[in-house]
Motif scaffolding. Structure first.
Motif, PDB file in Angstrom:
ATOM      1  N   UNK A 298       0.785  -1.116   0.063  1.00 12.75           N
ATOM      2  CA  UNK A 298      -0.026  -0.029  -0.151  1.00 12.75           C
ATOM      3  C   UNK A 298       0.823   1.099   0.105  1.00 12.75           C
ATOM      4  N   UNK A 299       0.833   2.167  -0.931  1.00 11.07           N
ATOM      5  CA  UNK A 299       1.749   3.149  -1.117  1.00 11.07           C
ATOM      6  C   UNK A 299       1.286   4.355  -1.020  1.00 11.07           C
ATOM      7  N   UNK A 300       1.790   5.038  -0.012  1.00 10.39           N
ATOM      8  CA  UNK A 300       1.049   6.375   0.287  1.00 10.39           C
ATOM      9  C   UNK A 300       1.936   7.320  -0.186  1.00 10.39           C
ATOM     10  N   UNK A 301       1.751   7.926  -1.477  1.00 12.15           N
ATOM     11  CA  UNK A 301       2.411   8.915  -2.229  1.00 12.15           C
ATOM     12  C   UNK A 301       1.931  10.343  -1.633  1.00 12.15           C
ATOM     13  N   UNK A 302       2.039  10.798  -0.498  1.00 22.23           N
ATOM     14  CA  UNK A 302       1.319  12.081  -0.191  1.00 22.23           C
ATOM     15  C   UNK A 302       1.750  13.395  -0.510  1.00 22.23           C
ATOM     16  N   UNK A 326      -1.664   2.029  -4.862  1.00 23.94           N
ATOM     17  CA  UNK A 326      -1.237   3.410  -5.279  1.00 23.94           C
ATOM     18  C   UNK A 326      -2.340   4.386  -4.614  1.00 23.94           C
ATOM     19  N   UNK A 327      -1.939   5.271  -3.470  1.00 18.64           N
ATOM     20  CA  UNK A 327      -2.632   6.138  -2.963  1.00 18.64           C
ATOM     21  C   UNK A 327      -2.226   7.521  -3.248  1.00 18.64           C
ATOM     22  N   UNK A 328      -3.166   8.331  -3.661  1.00 15.53           N
ATOM     23  CA  UNK A 328      -2.489   9.827  -3.805  1.00 15.53           C
ATOM     24  C   UNK A 328      -3.846  10.928  -3.417  1.00 15.53           C
ATOM     25  N   UNK A 329      -3.445  12.026  -3.281  1.00 18.19           N
ATOM     26  CA  UNK A 329      -4.427  12.856  -3.047  1.00 18.19           C
ATOM     27  C   UNK A 329      -4.253  14.490  -3.292  1.00 18.19           C
ATOM     28  N   UNK A 330      -5.079  15.402  -3.363  1.00 18.82           N
ATOM     29  CA  UNK A 330      -4.868  16.703  -3.767  1.00 18.82           C
ATOM     30  C   UNK A 330      -4.760  17.493  -2.172  1.00 18.82           C
ATOM     31  N   UNK A 331      -4.601  16.799  -1.239  1.00 18.85           N
ATOM     32  CA  UNK A 331      -4.351  17.367  -0.033  1.00 18.85           C
ATOM     33  C   UNK A 331      -3.049  18.148   0.168  1.00 18.85           C
ATOM     34  N   UNK A 332      -2.143  17.892  -0.136  1.00 21.58           N
ATOM     35  CA  UNK A 332      -0.764  18.559  -0.258  1.00 21.58           C
ATOM     36  C   UNK A 332      -0.779  19.442  -1.241  1.00 21.58           C
ATOM     37  N   UNK A 333      -0.868  19.195  -2.622  1.00 20.43           N
ATOM     38  CA  UNK A 333      -0.754  19.765  -3.651  1.00 20.43           C
ATOM     39  C   UNK A 333      -1.571  21.015  -3.740  1.00 20.43           C
ATOM     40  N   UNK A 336      -6.259  20.206   1.779  1.00 18.45           N
ATOM     41  CA  UNK A 336      -7.058  18.865   2.220  1.00 18.45           C
ATOM     42  C   UNK A 336      -8.556  19.166   2.407  1.00 18.45           C
ATOM     43  N   UNK A 337      -9.156  20.420   2.184  1.00 23.91           N
ATOM     44  CA  UNK A 337     -10.483  20.553   2.052  1.00 23.91           C
ATOM     45  C   UNK A 337     -11.358  20.262   1.070  1.00 23.91           C
ATOM     46  N   UNK A 338     -10.726  19.905  -0.067  1.00 20.01           N
ATOM     47  CA  UNK A 338     -11.087  19.403  -1.266  1.00 20.01           C
ATOM     48  C   UNK A 338     -11.831  18.184  -1.159  1.00 20.01           C
ATOM     49  N   UNK A 339     -11.001  17.330  -0.215  1.00 18.19           N
ATOM     50  CA  UNK A 339     -11.474  15.927   0.144  1.00 18.19           C
ATOM     51  C   UNK A 339     -11.479  15.116  -1.294  1.00 18.19           C
ATOM     52  N   UNK A 340     -10.231  15.160  -2.030  1.00 25.93           N
ATOM     53  CA  UNK A 340     -10.188  14.519  -3.128  1.00 25.93           C
ATOM     54  C   UNK A 340      -9.057  13.670  -3.228  1.00 25.93           C
ATOM     55  N   UNK A 341      -9.108  12.319  -3.199  1.00 26.79           N
ATOM     56  CA  UNK A 341      -8.047  11.414  -3.486  1.00 26.79           C
ATOM     57  C   UNK A 341      -8.280  10.401  -4.222  1.00 26.79           C
ATOM     58  N   UNK A 342      -7.177   9.509  -4.872  1.00 30.46           N
ATOM     59  CA  UNK A 342      -7.355   8.415  -5.879  1.00 30.46           C
ATOM     60  C   UNK A 342      -6.702   7.336  -5.324  1.00 30.46           C
ATOM     61  N   UNK A 343      -7.199   6.190  -5.867  1.00 32.40           N
ATOM     62  CA  UNK A 343      -6.562   4.799  -5.469  1.00 32.40           C
ATOM     63  C   UNK A 343      -6.192   4.200  -6.872  1.00 32.40           C
ATOM     64  N   UNK A 344      -5.079   3.693  -7.255  1.00 31.30           N
ATOM     65  CA  UNK A 344      -4.771   2.947  -8.344  1.00 31.30           C
ATOM     66  C   UNK A 344      -4.682   1.486  -8.025  1.00 31.30           C
ATOM     67  N   UNK A 345      -5.548   0.811  -8.452  1.00 25.50           N
ATOM     68  CA  UNK A 345      -5.865  -0.504  -8.061  1.00 25.50           C
ATOM     69  C   UNK A 345      -5.380  -1.753  -8.940  1.00 25.50           C
ATOM     70  N   UNK A 346      -4.637  -2.593  -8.171  1.00 22.45           N
ATOM     71  CA  UNK A 346      -4.319  -3.834  -9.064  1.00 22.45           C
ATOM     72  C   UNK A 346      -5.466  -4.587  -9.419  1.00 22.45           C
TER      73      UNK A 346
END
Length: 531
Positions: A298-302, A326-333, A336-346
């Protein structure tokens, strides 16, 4: 095809050495995002598809540059980055070779592609004038005007069906934009059908935790220092957690076979909170363990976009998309208030994850997803990230310079990337410094707050003392967790108007005495991370 073809006829590269036999028709450099990035993408693809076999020796940077008619530095930089990511290895006298990899463990054909359509900061800010808590970007720098323009364009172009319940995976426009962005910016290998939009990392981890439990995974290995809430989320999902120790080279992924875990949660691009990228051989060890056991990484690419000493280290997911979630979000870029993240799944877990999310139906709204898709495809996202990277680097440099001036005995580590730094303290002073900072109106967090419980509920030991054994732990007798006292300083958090005041308050509370420096967990970032 860029450049000229080597002299050898077609066929796969052998593992004995390539030299002029690197078949340049395999290296398509016609991508639109620069020769270096295109070369890296081409080499990754050649390794991934087996055209470049494990152990194969690549031509020298001089030879390949001449064959491709590009600058030698472009090739050398691409080789160095791929070595850091674990795709290649380099040793004096033996050249650059494709890393030795275990054979991927393939998921069963049935169900492999069956896809139906916050890192929260501790609450210590009450009454504080300034905050240097990690985990937040500079919220005052949110690109309001560009976001509003993107929202207008997205709303105007939105199809009628966008206002319905929609695909549980999220809007196709956002998944497509993210697939393109992650491929060129983070080396992530996935199409829109393997992507799941979620409401941030916490939501994503809850979903995957439930999937792991349903698949009868009982134990997840986690880094000994991280966000305690994530350990709690896994526990709430019915999973047992086992701490992976850290040393000066990062998380000890080579110890995964001792953990008896079915998954491991890692922050390989920039370990949170101590800093430093996971060393290439340890990246490889994590993937090899997953391939050999059928486990998942589980890769947290925060905060992967923010690296200051070189181009960002690519995501671990590219090494094996079928074994890495793979986990990524718009929280740092962005925020965090946007509450948008994404998971790339096997493929092996994609159907189950989509099913789980469909039942919960907790995700950002369609208009926010469409706005982010427009923000990315217009180029505004890339421009914002570049601008913030420069801003945060200046903040980092100012932090290091101020500490060197006001507390020359204090050193700073974990600064090659990210939005925070580890400020080392003399032994036994962490709690008193945090308290003194609060008295100055400054909210700041000690490193001890990020030490996770070992299995059995015990916290990793302080100051080099041995961590007590826990019943039933396979690794109970291993080397203890070690660390010294330190602060985790979020230098991105204050606005520009508050930054100088927060920095002054920090310098006032730092001890002036020369600390007794010795190897501790606060020192476990690579040399490039040191101030």
């Amino acid at each position: 095809m860029a450049g000229k073809r080597a002299n050898s006829p077609g066929g796969n590269a052998s593992s004995e050495g390539l030299g002029a036999d690197l078949y340049l028709d395999h290296l398509d450099l016609r991508g639109g995002h620069g020769l270096r990035a295109s070369l890296m993408d081409a080499l990754r693809d050649a390794v991934r598809t087996g055209r470049l076999a494990p152990g194969a020796r690549l031509p020298s940077s001089r030879t390949l540059a001449a064959d491709l008619s590009i600058a030698r530095n472009t090739v050398a930089d691409a080789y160095a980055e791929l070595v850091a990511e674990g795709w290649l290895t380099s040793q004096q006298g033996s050249g650059t070779r494709v890393a030795q990899r275990a054979e991927p463990r393939r998921a069963p054909a049935s169900g492999a592609d069956r896809i139906v359509h916050q890192r929260p900061s501790p609450i210590r800010t009450a009454g504080a004038t300034y905050s240097l808590l990690p985990g937040n970007p500079d919220l005052a720098s949110f690109p309001r005007a560009q976001w509003l323009a993107a929202a207008r364009r997205a709303l105007t172009a939105a199809p009628h069906e966008a206002f319905g319940y929609g695909d549980p995976r999220g809007r196709i426009e956002l998944r497509t934009a993210l697939a393109d962005y992650l491929a060129r910016a983070r080396g992530v290998y996935a199409g829109p059908d393997r992507m799941l939009i979620c409401a941030g990392f916490v939501h994503g981890l809850r979903l995957i935790g439930g999937v792991l439990n349903a698949r009868r995974v009982r134990t997840v290995a986690i880094e000994a220092y991280g966000v305690p809430q994530y350990q709690d989320l896994l526990t709430e999902a019915g999973l047992r957690t086992q701490a992976l120790l850290l040393d000066e080279d990062g998380t000890r992924t080579e110890e995964l076979p001792l953990q008896r875990a079915g998954a491991v949660l890692l922050t390989p691009a920039h370990q949170y909170p101590i800093g430093g990228a996971l060393r290439a051989d340890r990246r490889a060890a994590a993937v090899d363990w997953a391939r050999a056991t059928g486990g998942l990484v589980l890769e947290d690419d925060y905060d992967g976009e923010f690296r200051y000493d070189r181009q960002p280290v690519g995501a671990l997911q590219g090494l094996d998309p079928e074994r890495v979630v793979y986990f990524g979000t718009a929280s740092k870029s962005l925020a965090p208030g946007l509450r948008i993240g994404w998971i790339v799944l096997p493929g092996s877990v994609a159907h189950d994850a989509v099913e789980a999310k469909g039942h919960v139906d907790w995700a950002p709204g369609a208009l926010d997803q469409l706005t982010l898709a427009e923000f990315i495809t217009s180029g505004d996202y890339d421009r914002h990230v570049r601008a913030m990277r420069l801003r945060y680097r200046r903040r980092r440099d100012q932090l290091v310079a101020a500490i060197a001036e006001h507390a020359p005995g204090i050193s700073v580590s974990g600064i090659a990337a990210g939005l925070h730094a580890v400020v080392e303290l003399p032994p036994g002073t962490e709690r008193s410094v945090v308290s003194a900072a609060a008295a100055q109106g400054l909210a700041v967090e000690g490193l001890g707050s990020f030490a996770l419980r070992s299995t059995g509920g015990r916290e990793p030991a302080r100051d080099g003392a041995a961590a007590p054994a826990t019943d039933g732990d396979p690794g109970s007798g291993s080397e203890p967790v070690r660390r010294g006292d330190a602060l985790v300083v979020g230098y991105a958090t204050p606005s520009d108007s508050a930054w100088s005041g927060a920095l002054d308050a920090l310098c006032r509370v730092l001890p002036r005495a020369e600390p007794a420096v010795r190897p501790t967990a606060a020192h476990i970032s690579p040399g490039a991370d040191r101030a």
